[in-house]
Design a protein around this motif. Structure first.
Motif, PDB file in Angstrom:
ATOM      1  N   UNK A 104      20.228  -1.949 -76.171  1.00 45.30           N
ATOM      2  CA  UNK A 104      20.474  -0.807 -76.364  1.00 45.30           C
ATOM      3  C   UNK A 104      19.733  -0.165 -77.220  1.00 45.30           C
ATOM      4  N   UNK A 105      18.063  -0.975 -76.286  1.00 52.60           N
ATOM      5  CA  UNK A 105      16.063  -0.112 -77.425  1.00 52.60           C
ATOM      6  C   UNK A 105      16.420   1.198 -76.692  1.00 52.60           C
TER       7      UNK A 105
ATOM      8  N   UNK B 149       7.572   2.622 -66.319  1.00 45.49           N
ATOM      9  CA  UNK B 149       7.238   1.861 -65.782  1.00 45.49           C
ATOM     10  C   UNK B 149       8.486   0.791 -65.763  1.00 45.49           C
ATOM     11  N   UNK B 150       9.107   0.727 -66.824  1.00 41.97           N
ATOM     12  CA  UNK B 150      10.396  -0.064 -65.870  1.00 41.97           C
ATOM     13  C   UNK B 150      11.783  -0.183 -65.023  1.00 41.97           C
ATOM     14  N   UNK B 151      11.458   1.474 -64.917  1.00 40.20           N
ATOM     15  CA  UNK B 151      12.064   2.333 -64.102  1.00 40.20           C
ATOM     16  C   UNK B 151      12.404   1.713 -62.567  1.00 40.20           C
TER      17      UNK B 151
ATOM     18  N   UNK C 204      17.731   2.713 -69.086  1.00 37.93           N
ATOM     19  CA  UNK C 204      19.239   1.813 -68.501  1.00 37.93           C
ATOM     20  C   UNK C 204      19.920   1.716 -67.190  1.00 37.93           C
ATOM     21  N   UNK C 205      19.680   3.594 -66.720  1.00 38.03           N
ATOM     22  CA  UNK C 205      20.169   3.508 -65.594  1.00 38.03           C
ATOM     23  C   UNK C 205      20.277   3.105 -64.816  1.00 38.03           C
ATOM     24  N   UNK C 206      17.778   3.205 -64.746  1.00 40.24           N
ATOM     25  CA  UNK C 206      17.778   2.227 -63.336  1.00 40.24           C
ATOM     26  C   UNK C 206      17.991   0.358 -63.746  1.00 40.24           C
ATOM     27  N   UNK C 207      18.316  -0.161 -64.766  1.00 36.37           N
ATOM     28  CA  UNK C 207      18.110  -1.113 -64.624  1.00 36.37           C
ATOM     29  C   UNK C 207      20.583  -1.361 -64.314  1.00 36.37           C
ATOM     30  N   UNK C 208      20.705  -1.436 -65.032  1.00 38.91           N
ATOM     31  CA  UNK C 208      22.426  -0.553 -63.691  1.00 38.91           C
ATOM     32  C   UNK C 208      22.224  -0.635 -62.788  1.00 38.91           C
TER      33      UNK C 208
ATOM     34  N   UNK D 241      27.711   7.761 -75.287  1.00 38.95           N
ATOM     35  CA  UNK D 241      27.063   7.559 -74.413  1.00 38.95           C
ATOM     36  C   UNK D 241      26.758   9.414 -73.397  1.00 38.95           C
ATOM     37  N   UNK D 242      25.356   9.260 -72.862  1.00 37.21           N
ATOM     38  CA  UNK D 242      25.355  10.853 -72.110  1.00 37.21           C
ATOM     39  C   UNK D 242      26.055  10.875 -71.041  1.00 37.21           C
ATOM     40  N   UNK D 243      26.449  11.886 -70.216  1.00 36.52           N
ATOM     41  CA  UNK D 243      26.900  12.564 -69.533  1.00 36.52           C
ATOM     42  C   UNK D 243      26.596  11.535 -67.604  1.00 36.52           C
ATOM     43  N   UNK D 244      25.173  12.494 -67.745  1.00 35.30           N
ATOM     44  CA  UNK D 244      24.130  10.907 -66.995  1.00 35.30           C
ATOM     45  C   UNK D 244      25.000   9.478 -66.792  1.00 35.30           C
ATOM     46  N   UNK D 245      24.329   8.988 -68.028  1.00 30.41           N
ATOM     47  CA  UNK D 245      24.942   7.593 -68.377  1.00 30.41           C
ATOM     48  C   UNK D 245      26.246   7.224 -67.860  1.00 30.41           C
ATOM     49  N   UNK D 246      27.027   8.117 -68.291  1.00 27.23           N
ATOM     50  CA  UNK D 246      28.225   7.607 -67.969  1.00 27.23           C
ATOM     51  C   UNK D 246      28.314   7.996 -66.413  1.00 27.23           C
ATOM     52  N   UNK D 247      28.106   8.765 -65.969  1.00 26.50           N
ATOM     53  CA  UNK D 247      27.913   8.386 -64.856  1.00 26.50           C
ATOM     54  C   UNK D 247      27.082   7.441 -63.569  1.00 26.50           C
TER      55      UNK D 247
END
Length: 447
Positions: A149-150, A110-112, A155-159, A200-206
């Motif tokens: 950081x909940x 839902x957040x995404x 996080x990716x969609x928010x970024x 941080x995970x690789x996808x998050x860093x990307x």
């Protein structure tokens, strides 16, 4: 040699997206709903959007998720100007409500979805009062959520949402820098007594590097804090040694952009100027910069000819080699990548790393809606200097360009005041809820 090779396969500079097809087909203003699996009932798309908007008030999370998905599909298939003109403030408030409840009551999905709708809403309203309002109303809850950081899944969609609303609705460089700093802190949190560091995970860093680069590509003037820029370049250089291929490619493009906008040259010039004034440690800084530049060039050369290892997908490896060959040619000969793609018979061309990064980011964000938006979205026409030949096929009167909207749309208009009053009322109603503490301190430069 370099120029010919730089044009060998410019499509390789485009990130691959399975749901994107560089073609176009007519879309309808009506939707179809299947009844009992056989009969279809046709509805006007505005009616379906109204129904979806009402469903966002439902308590069941799955119902809200379906509603957001319908809205995303509608916003990608058509430019929903009529719906946005009537329901802009309500839709924005509902999206923000889902993001704010995300720490406890809303699912990651839902957040995404809500974040994606906000970004699509910003691209649909283009620049002007509405885009500005989206930025001002969204920056605080996005910052709060990213800081908390909940749930790293959200996080990716928010970024990506933060990147889009800043790109469209940010008014000045300071606001862009603030958003970039928020992004950077996701993978480089400022240490404190109550900060828990998580790798941080690789996808998050990307995602962070891509979104950060996307906003950096819009910067006209840079605050050259030598230490912070050197730290950023050193970090991106370290990512070139990571095993994850998308991380390497995102870091490589970010470094190419940094070189393109002249950061290294300006920092070196500042160090030389400091040496003439006999300031402390200027020579050490200059030597470090040159060493860092040499290291990056060596790294990208190695990645441009990397041999395939065990478990290495040939397609991904070839994409990496192609990208880094273009980066090497840029570093050695100054040739920037040139991309030409057909959109409904019209040619969209880019000729800089800034444009490549912007094109890839927006293509990824819009997915299957990229072609429709490129054909009809005047803001994107301005961004890429793209004018479809059949732009006004179904409309004899051309609409104002986004630049004209900036000039003629007053922030004191009755419509703007009404929307602001509505949002203020919604904020007062939710004042008692605990959505997290917002740190209003001035942030340090991310670079």
């Amino acid at each position: 040699m370099g120029k010919r090779n730089s044009q060998r396969k410019n499509a390789a500079m485009l990130d691959s997206d399975d749901d994107i097809s560089v073609s176009s087909s007519p879309t309808s203003r009506t939707g179809r709903v299947s009844v009992s699996g056989t009969q279809e009932v046709h509805f006007d798309q505005d009616y379906l959007l109204d129904q979806a908007l009402d469903a966002l008030d439902e308590k069941r999370g799955s119902t809200r998720e379906k509603a957001f998905s319908l809205i995303i599909g509608a916003f990608k298939s058509n430019m929903q100007h009529q719906f946005v003109d009537k329901k802009f403030a309500t839709l924005l408030h509902q999206c923000l409500a889902s993001i704010k409840r995300g720490s406890k009551q809303a699912s990651a999905k839902e957040v995404a979805l809500a974040s994606h709708v906000i970004g699509l809403l910003a691209l649909t309203v283009e620049c002007g009062d509405n885009a500005r309002e989206i930025f001002e109303e969204s920056i605080r809850p996005l910052d709060e959520f990213l800081t908390s950081k909940s749930d790293s899944i959200k996080v990716p969609s928010l970024l990506e949402c933060l990147a889009i609303i800043t790109f469209v609705g940010g008014n000045n460089q300071e606001e862009t820098e603030r958003s970039m700093d928020i992004m950077w802190r996701v993978i480089h949190p400022k240490l404190g007594s109550n900060v828990v560091t998580v790798k941080p995970s690789a996808p998050l860093i990307t995602t962070v590097v891509s979104a950060w680069s996307f906003l950096l590509s819009t910067m006209s003037e840079l605050k050259l804090n030598s230490k912070n820029w050197q730290n950023s370049i050193s970090y991106l250089s370290s990512l070139l040694d990571k095993e994850d291929r998308p991380v390497r490619i995102a870091a490589g493009k970010a470094l190419a952009l940094i070189f393109e906008i002249g950061v290294m040259e300006k920092l070196s010039a500042n160090s030389i100027s400091a040496m003439t004034r006999e300031e402390s440690k200027p020579q050490e800084s200059y030597i470090h910069l040159q060493g860092l530049k040499g290291k990056v060039i060596t790294q990208v050369k190695n990645l441009s000819v990397e041999a395939g290892g065990k478990g290495s997908a040939k397609k991904d490896l070839n994409h990496q080699r192609s990208v880094f060959r273009d980066i090497v040619e840029f570093f050695e000969y100054g040739y920037t990548p040139e991309i030409s793609m057909k959109i409904g018979g019209d040619s969209l061309q880019t000729s800089s790393w800034s444009q490549v990064i912007q094109l890839n980011f927006i293509r990824h964000f819009l997915g299957g809606g990229f072609i429709k938006h490129m054909q009809e979205n005047e803001f994107l026409h301005d961004v890429f200097g793209f004018t479809p030949r059949r732009r006004y096929l179904n409309n004899n009167e051309p609409r104002m360009s986004s630049g004209e909207k900036r000039m003629f749309k007053s922030p004191n208009s009755p419509q703007s005041k009404a929307r602001t009053q509505f949002l203020n009322k919604q904020r007062l109603l939710s004042e008692g809820r605990n959505f997290g503490h917002y740190a209003a301190n001035v942030v340090d430069d991310a670079f």
